[in-house]
Design a protein around this motif. Structure first.
Motif, PDB file in Angstrom:
ATOM      1  N   ARG A 144     -58.031 -21.377  55.193  1.00 10.04           N
ATOM      2  CA  ARG A 144     -57.275 -22.537  54.736  1.00 10.04           C
ATOM      3  C   ARG A 144     -58.257 -23.673  54.489  1.00 10.04           C
ATOM      4  NH1 ARG A 144     -54.550 -20.083  58.878  1.00 10.04           N
ATOM      5  NH2 ARG A 144     -52.425 -19.385  58.414  1.00 10.04           N
TER       6      ARG A 144
ATOM      7  N   VAL B 152     -51.080 -15.207  42.706  1.00  5.75           N
ATOM      8  CA  VAL B 152     -52.311 -14.475  42.975  1.00  5.75           C
ATOM      9  C   VAL B 152     -53.148 -14.464  41.703  1.00  5.75           C
ATOM     10  CG1 VAL B 152     -53.319 -12.302  43.706  1.00  5.75           C
ATOM     11  CG2 VAL B 152     -51.130 -13.040  44.662  1.00  5.75           C
TER      12      VAL B 152
ATOM     13  N   ARG C 172     -58.891 -11.254  38.696  1.00  7.67           N
ATOM     14  CA  ARG C 172     -60.345 -11.343  38.790  1.00  7.67           C
ATOM     15  C   ARG C 172     -60.909 -12.221  37.674  1.00  7.67           C
ATOM     16  NH1 ARG C 172     -62.641  -5.305  40.416  1.00  7.67           N
ATOM     17  NH2 ARG C 172     -61.561  -5.158  42.438  1.00  7.67           N
TER      18      ARG C 172
ATOM     19  N   TYR D 116     -62.151 -18.481  49.516  1.00  9.11           N
ATOM     20  CA  TYR D 116     -61.475 -17.301  48.977  1.00  9.11           C
ATOM     21  C   TYR D 116     -61.945 -16.030  49.671  1.00  9.11           C
ATOM     22  CZ  TYR D 116     -60.147 -13.587  45.746  1.00  9.11           C
ATOM     23  OH  TYR D 116     -59.637 -12.433  45.216  1.00  9.11           O
ATOM     24  N   GLY D 117     -63.264 -15.868  49.806  1.00  7.73           N
ATOM     25  CA  GLY D 117     -63.807 -14.626  50.340  1.00  7.73           C
ATOM     26  C   GLY D 117     -63.495 -14.401  51.805  1.00  7.73           C
TER      27      GLY D 117
ATOM     28  N   GLY E 263     -60.864 -15.940  53.359  1.00  7.46           N
ATOM     29  CA  GLY E 263     -59.436 -16.157  53.609  1.00  7.46           C
ATOM     30  C   GLY E 263     -59.178 -17.384  54.469  1.00  7.46           C
TER      31      GLY E 263
ATOM     32  N   LEU F 167     -60.315 -15.808  38.563  1.00  5.89           N
ATOM     33  CA  LEU F 167     -61.232 -16.245  39.620  1.00  5.89           C
ATOM     34  C   LEU F 167     -62.624 -16.519  39.053  1.00  5.89           C
ATOM     35  CD1 LEU F 167     -60.205 -13.866  42.533  1.00  5.89           C
ATOM     36  CD2 LEU F 167     -60.035 -16.347  42.525  1.00  5.89           C
TER      37      LEU F 167
ATOM     38  N   ALA G 131     -65.513 -23.104  47.544  1.00  7.12           N
ATOM     39  CA  ALA G 131     -64.393 -22.355  46.969  1.00  7.12           C
ATOM     40  C   ALA G 131     -64.568 -20.855  47.177  1.00  7.12           C
ATOM     41  CB  ALA G 131     -64.266 -22.679  45.477  1.00  7.12           C
ATOM     42  N   GLU G 132     -65.792 -20.358  46.998  1.00  2.00           N
ATOM     43  CA  GLU G 132     -66.044 -18.931  47.166  1.00  2.00           C
ATOM     44  C   GLU G 132     -65.884 -18.500  48.616  1.00  2.00           C
ATOM     45  OE1 GLU G 132     -69.182 -17.992  43.539  1.00  2.00           O
ATOM     46  OE2 GLU G 132     -69.963 -18.749  45.454  1.00  2.00           O
TER      47      GLU G 132
END
Length: 240
Positions: free
Chosen positions: A155, A125, A128, A150-151, A153, A131, A146-147
């Motif tokens: 795959r 994990v 911050r 990640y934001g 969730g 990231l 990428a954002e």
């Protein structure tokens, strides 16, 4: 019998409506998969394992495979290839499907093969700060992808399959279609990405309009959609 490693090069499997297999046994496998409406990724996985198994089994072919062949192959993967436990189970599922559902033979009791070592999985994990450093090293579309991944969730496979209609700005959500297990789901659309996504769509719309102006074929459609509405591939909502 002996064969090359899992990493050995194999002929590329192209989109399903074109590629129906290179050999009689593979064409039977493709037919069985598509009759059951399995996901395209599942078809690719099953065919890749079946092709590797066929090379290992040569000069015999999968038409006369036995349960003992499957056991010996799985042991080969664990001992010689040193694959992970989850990868070995994936190969097992593919070969049981091939023998039971395609060759119409009972594989019998497959117990007794050497199981691959199960490695402890410790989730990684990012903090911050990590990231921020990661996103700061990216720019343009790559950073936005990428954002969003990640934001929301997502795959990676879900991210690259998003279509215009899957971004629901009004309700602040992303619709994931045919995700893991072939199921649809809804996830959050980060508010901080709305402006960037709208700008991105404006640029993509320019490319879309240019394609339409010169009658470039539309985007790929799921077979069920293409059958019902072949022209949907040229509609904006279906664009990637």
């Amino acid at each position: 019998a002996s064969g090359g490693g899992v990493e050995d090069a194999t002929p590329q499997i192209v989109p399903e409506r074109v590629d129906r297999g290179d050999s009689p046994w593979e064409r039977k496998l493709v037919e069985a998969i598509r009759v059951r409406h399995l996901l395209w990724r599942t078809e690719q996985t099953y065919r890749e394992w079946a092709r590797h198994f066929a090379r290992w089994l040569a000069p015999r072919t999968p038409e006369d495979m036995t349960g003992d062949d499957i056991r010996r192959y799985l042991t080969f993967l664990a001992v010689e290839q040193r694959i992970a436990s989850a990868t070995q189970r994936q190969a097992l599922n593919a070969l049981v499907f091939l023998m039971r559902d395609v060759m119409k033979r009972d594989p019998g009791d497959l117990a007794g093969y050497r199981t691959a070592r199960r490695s402890p999985m410790v989730p990684a994990v990012l903090t911050r700060e990590e990231l921020r450093a990661l996103f700061g090293a990216l720019n343009g579309t790559a950073r936005l992808m990428a954002e969003l991944m990640y934001g929301a969730g997502l795959r990676l496979s879900e991210l690259i399959r998003l279509r215009v209609q899957d971004l629901d700005f009004g309700h602040g959500r992303v619709i994931v279609r045919s995700g893991k297990g072939g199921k649809d789901r809804v996830t959050v659309l980060p508010a901080s990405l709305v402006a960037a996504l709208r700008t991105h769509l404006e640029r993509v719309r320019t490319l879309f309009d240019a394609d339409r102006a010169v009658n470039i074929p539309g985007v790929w459609l799921p077979p069920s959609v293409e059958k019902k509405s072949p022209s949907s591939g040229t509609q904006w909502i279906w664009h990637w």
